[in-house]
Design a protein around this motif. Sequence first.
Motif, PDB file in Angstrom:
ATOM      1  N   LYS A   1      -8.106  -8.617  -4.044  1.00  0.00           N
ATOM      2  CA  LYS A   1      -7.689  -7.386  -4.708  1.00  0.00           C
ATOM      3  C   LYS A   1      -7.888  -7.483  -6.221  1.00  0.00           C
ATOM      4  O   LYS A   1      -8.374  -6.533  -6.856  1.00  0.00           O
ATOM      5  CB  LYS A   1      -6.224  -7.103  -4.383  1.00  0.00           C
TER       6      LYS A   1
ATOM      7  N   ARG B   1      -5.352   5.597  -8.464  1.00  0.00           N
ATOM      8  CA  ARG B   1      -4.841   4.491  -7.657  1.00  0.00           C
ATOM      9  C   ARG B   1      -5.276   3.143  -8.228  1.00  0.00           C
ATOM     10  O   ARG B   1      -4.473   2.206  -8.339  1.00  0.00           O
ATOM     11  CB  ARG B   1      -5.325   4.641  -6.209  1.00  0.00           C
TER      12      ARG B   1
ATOM     13  N   GLN C   1       0.827  -1.194   0.000  1.00  0.00           N
ATOM     14  CA  GLN C   1       0.000   0.000   0.000  1.00  0.00           C
ATOM     15  C   GLN C   1       0.866   1.249   0.000  1.00  0.00           C
ATOM     16  O   GLN C   1       0.562   2.240  -0.653  1.00  0.00           O
ATOM     17  CB  GLN C   1      -0.915   0.006   1.220  1.00  0.00           C
TER      18      GLN C   1
ATOM     19  N   GLU D   1      -2.814   0.239  -9.666  1.00  0.00           N
ATOM     20  CA  GLU D   1      -2.826  -1.102  -9.092  1.00  0.00           C
ATOM     21  C   GLU D   1      -3.168  -2.144 -10.150  1.00  0.00           C
ATOM     22  O   GLU D   1      -2.588  -3.237 -10.171  1.00  0.00           O
ATOM     23  CB  GLU D   1      -3.833  -1.165  -7.932  1.00  0.00           C
TER      24      GLU D   1
ATOM     25  N   TYR E   1      -0.163  -2.618 -12.204  1.00  0.00           N
ATOM     26  CA  TYR E   1       0.867  -3.256 -11.378  1.00  0.00           C
ATOM     27  C   TYR E   1       0.658  -4.766 -11.300  1.00  0.00           C
ATOM     28  O   TYR E   1       1.590  -5.560 -11.519  1.00  0.00           O
ATOM     29  CB  TYR E   1       0.807  -2.627  -9.980  1.00  0.00           C
TER      30      TYR E   1
ATOM     31  N   HIS F   1       2.019   1.989  -3.407  1.00  0.00           N
ATOM     32  CA  HIS F   1       0.946   2.523  -4.246  1.00  0.00           C
ATOM     33  C   HIS F   1       0.753   4.008  -3.997  1.00  0.00           C
ATOM     34  O   HIS F   1       0.677   4.791  -4.929  1.00  0.00           O
ATOM     35  CB  HIS F   1      -0.371   1.795  -3.958  1.00  0.00           C
TER      36      HIS F   1
ATOM     37  N   THR G   1       4.622  -9.504  -4.843  1.00  0.00           N
ATOM     38  CA  THR G   1       3.902  -8.306  -4.393  1.00  0.00           C
ATOM     39  C   THR G   1       3.832  -8.188  -2.875  1.00  0.00           C
ATOM     40  O   THR G   1       3.407  -7.156  -2.352  1.00  0.00           O
ATOM     41  CB  THR G   1       2.463  -8.285  -4.954  1.00  0.00           C
TER      42      THR G   1
END
Length: 239
Positions: free
Chosen positions: A223, A187, A138, A191, A194, A141, A213
């Motif tokens: 997620k 965001r 987090q 993500e 990513y 991010h 990760t």
Amino acid sequence: MANILVVDDEMGIRELLSEILGDEGHVVTTAENAQQAREFRQNGIPDLVLLDIWMPDTDGVTLLKEWQRDGLLTMPVIMMSGHATIDTAVEATRIGALNFLEKPIALQKLLKAVQQGLTQGPKASRPAVMYTQTAPAQTEHHEAIIAGNFNPVTVSETQHLASQPITAMSSDNLFSSSFGLPLREARDAFERAYFEYHLLRESGSMTRVAEKTGLERTHLYRKLKQLGVDPGKLAKKGG
């Protein structure tokens, strides 16, 4: 966006609250005991504190009393517990707690209590820079969004990036000079890119992606579902 401190000795609770509040656009710092919470409070004033009552070193009510005694209770505090009695909740409120949430905490009750705390709680200035102890993934991010301005990439672009040597990659591939996107969309877009990148690199192996990760597999599955990422499709492209 608010700076919120979550104090709880259970790692799962800290991670869950960090994820939920982070998705709401807040910057979340976590402390696993009263001592870490004391140190954080000495270095800055959070906009809101979520404080667990039962902790191994010092319980939340005692910490609340300390802050009140030392003139440090200048921010709204919401108490949390799965075992507290009504008397404990009343005592915490008398000392200065704004609200009390019973575990397991319902999502809507949490968000409502946080919103009320941020709206009705006392306002106080805080240092411009506050150190954080959020989960590594987090933190990355949030820093990525703050450090540059995100320009969403498509799956095909992500696939191209995944085929390149890591040393050849540049942040210019992911960021531009535009701050046009709302924070939540930026965001989510980052993500998504990513995780798609890592899924392509690892040919869809959830075990290896979880290792890369730094997420538990159950958290990773949740997620990906939240972001609308299909590991199966990316595995076929990566292969």
